[in-house]
Design an enzyme around this catalytic site. Sequence first.
Site, PDB file in Angstrom:
ATOM      1  N   ARG A  57       0.790  -1.224   0.000  1.00 18.64           N
ATOM      2  CA  ARG A  57       0.000   0.000   0.000  1.00 18.64           C
ATOM      3  C   ARG A  57       0.826   1.280   0.000  1.00 18.64           C
ATOM      4  O   ARG A  57       0.552   2.202  -0.759  1.00 18.64           O
ATOM      5  CB  ARG A  57      -0.917   0.056   1.242  1.00 18.64           C
ATOM      6  CG  ARG A  57      -2.234  -0.617   1.081  1.00 18.64           C
ATOM      7  CD  ARG A  57      -2.649  -1.188   2.420  1.00 18.64           C
ATOM      8  NE  ARG A  57      -1.720  -2.240   2.791  1.00 18.64           N
ATOM      9  CZ  ARG A  57      -1.901  -3.517   2.469  1.00 18.64           C
ATOM     10  NH1 ARG A  57      -2.990  -3.884   1.868  1.00 18.64           N
ATOM     11  NH2 ARG A  57      -1.000  -4.430   2.784  1.00 18.64           N
ATOM     12  N   THR A  58       1.812   1.336   0.881  1.00 21.75           N
ATOM     13  CA  THR A  58       2.506   2.620   1.025  1.00 21.75           C
ATOM     14  C   THR A  58       3.235   2.973  -0.270  1.00 21.75           C
ATOM     15  O   THR A  58       3.089   4.080  -0.805  1.00 21.75           O
ATOM     16  CB  THR A  58       3.481   2.560   2.218  1.00 21.75           C
ATOM     17  OG1 THR A  58       2.740   2.175   3.364  1.00 21.75           O
ATOM     18  CG2 THR A  58       4.119   3.913   2.474  1.00 21.75           C
ATOM     19  N   LYS A  86      25.728  -4.161  -2.305  1.00 24.20           N
ATOM     20  CA  LYS A  86      27.177  -4.029  -2.535  1.00 24.20           C
ATOM     21  C   LYS A  86      27.856  -3.369  -1.350  1.00 24.20           C
ATOM     22  O   LYS A  86      29.057  -3.137  -1.363  1.00 24.20           O
ATOM     23  CB  LYS A  86      27.435  -3.183  -3.783  1.00 24.20           C
ATOM     24  CG  LYS A  86      26.859  -3.740  -5.064  1.00 24.20           C
ATOM     25  CD  LYS A  86      27.184  -2.769  -6.202  1.00 24.20           C
ATOM     26  CE  LYS A  86      26.486  -3.165  -7.484  1.00 24.20           C
ATOM     27  NZ  LYS A  86      26.633  -2.109  -8.503  1.00 24.20           N
ATOM     28  N   ARG A 107      11.475   3.835   2.907  1.00 17.59           N
ATOM     29  CA  ARG A 107      11.157   2.930   4.019  1.00 17.59           C
ATOM     30  C   ARG A 107      12.412   2.130   4.323  1.00 17.59           C
ATOM     31  O   ARG A 107      13.092   1.644   3.411  1.00 17.59           O
ATOM     32  CB  ARG A 107      10.023   1.992   3.635  1.00 17.59           C
ATOM     33  CG  ARG A 107       9.835   0.864   4.627  1.00 17.59           C
ATOM     34  CD  ARG A 107       8.596   0.075   4.340  1.00 17.59           C
ATOM     35  NE  ARG A 107       7.407   0.826   4.684  1.00 17.59           N
ATOM     36  CZ  ARG A 107       6.173   0.304   4.689  1.00 17.59           C
ATOM     37  NH1 ARG A 107       5.994  -0.955   4.353  1.00 17.59           N
ATOM     38  NH2 ARG A 107       5.127   1.033   5.027  1.00 17.59           N
ATOM     39  N   HIS A 135       5.519   6.075  11.317  1.00 27.13           N
ATOM     40  CA  HIS A 135       4.983   5.902   9.956  1.00 27.13           C
ATOM     41  C   HIS A 135       4.015   7.069   9.702  1.00 27.13           C
ATOM     42  O   HIS A 135       2.804   6.889   9.667  1.00 27.13           O
ATOM     43  CB  HIS A 135       4.273   4.550   9.868  1.00 27.13           C
ATOM     44  CG  HIS A 135       3.942   4.111   8.479  1.00 27.13           C
ATOM     45  ND1 HIS A 135       3.997   4.950   7.386  1.00 27.13           N
ATOM     46  CD2 HIS A 135       3.531   2.901   8.004  1.00 27.13           C
ATOM     47  CE1 HIS A 135       3.641   4.265   6.306  1.00 27.13           C
ATOM     48  NE2 HIS A 135       3.363   3.022   6.654  1.00 27.13           N
TER      49      HIS A 135
HETATM   50  C1  NCD Z   1       1.980  -0.890   8.151  1.00 22.38           C
HETATM   51  C2  NCD Z   1       3.490  -0.742   8.243  1.00 22.38           C
HETATM   52  O1  NCD Z   1       4.204  -0.961   7.267  1.00 22.38           O
HETATM   53  O2  NCD Z   1       3.916  -0.372   9.327  1.00 22.38           O
HETATM   54  N1  NCD Z   1       1.519  -1.105   6.843  1.00 22.38           N
HETATM   55  C3  NCD Z   1       1.272  -0.031   6.035  1.00 22.38           C
HETATM   56  O3  NCD Z   1       2.159   0.740   5.727  1.00 22.38           O
HETATM   57  N2  NCD Z   1       0.017   0.199   5.667  1.00 22.38           N
HETATM   58  C4  NCD Z   1       1.434  -1.882   9.114  1.00 22.38           C
HETATM   59  C5  NCD Z   1       2.013  -3.270   9.109  1.00 22.38           C
HETATM   60  O4  NCD Z   1       2.875  -3.608   8.316  1.00 22.38           O
HETATM   61  O5  NCD Z   1       1.534  -4.044   9.936  1.00 22.38           O
END
Ligand code: NCD
Length: 311
Positions: A57-58, A86, A107, A135
């Site tokens: 999703r993100t 590397k 991320r 997040h």
């Molecule tokens: C979350 C995350 O990555 O922290 N997911 C997301 O970005 N929607 C929650 C999760 O992974 O449980």
Amino acid sequence: MSAEKTIRNVFDIVDLSVDEIDELIATAEDIIANPDKYAECCHRKKLATLFFEPSTRTRLSFEAAMMELGGNVIGFSSANSSSATKGESVTDTVRTVGCYADIIAMRHPKEGAPVAAAKRTVVPIINAGDGGHNHPTQTLADLLTIHREKGRLNNLTVGFCGDLKFGRTVHSLVNALCRSYGMNFVFISPDELKIPEYLKEGVLAKSGVPYLEADRIEGVIPSLDILYMTRVQRERFFNEADYIRLRDCYILDEEKLKFAKEDLSIMHPLPRVNEIAIEVDDDPRACYFKQVENGKYIRMALILKLLGVRV
Ligand code: NCD
């Protein structure tokens, strides 16, 4: 005189003021109502998504957001396909990508990685999740969802359930909602996965938001306006046996929901593993797929803001 441009990064939800979040929500609402108005706003701009950790999703919502603004997208979806394999440092990777892109969403499994990376980079960096820490853009999606569902971001009793220790979406949302008035929190978790002390001693103590801790959903569900479910974060466990023991500690089903308010909003950042039974998807109180959709609109609003694009 130097005309140095100020770069706005978003590492933490509190990097955005309450007024700025209200503006982002208003922009997202306008995007939803008038998508055509925004279709070419980011023409010739590039977003880089640097994902050193898995995501559906993100990453895809960031990419879809940029595309709907008329911009382009570059990046990678796993550390394995980058020069991290590397031995390149995150700082060097991000500095490199800053030469190609106008804005970066990253991320990383290490807490604080985006802050370190931003020291040498001249484009805005958005934290798309750093380890078990923060997040902020999931929180923006959550706040837009709460605003759309409830018509307000205050006077709410919010239950957070599941892995409150490692769940970064919970940490960011707690930080955000501690700035609202009339809030009450209920933290539902097993002993091993309780909300961290640094939040209790920090933002919770400072804001004075009343909260209680519980280990079962049943006793507390009638009081909730929002129930924010989370999965147990397998990737943050040192010991697989502990994960297996704890993974199914909460399963929300229709039986438990019989005791909830009629206008409860059931939220989850997703991915779901077992913690919400599939039958709940048909319950009108389920909001988790609305959160997914809202995530794209609020990220569109954030990209516009950080790029300084006026519409
Ligand atoms: C979350 C995350 O990555 O922290 N997911 C997301 O970005 N929607 C929650 C999760 O992974 O449980």
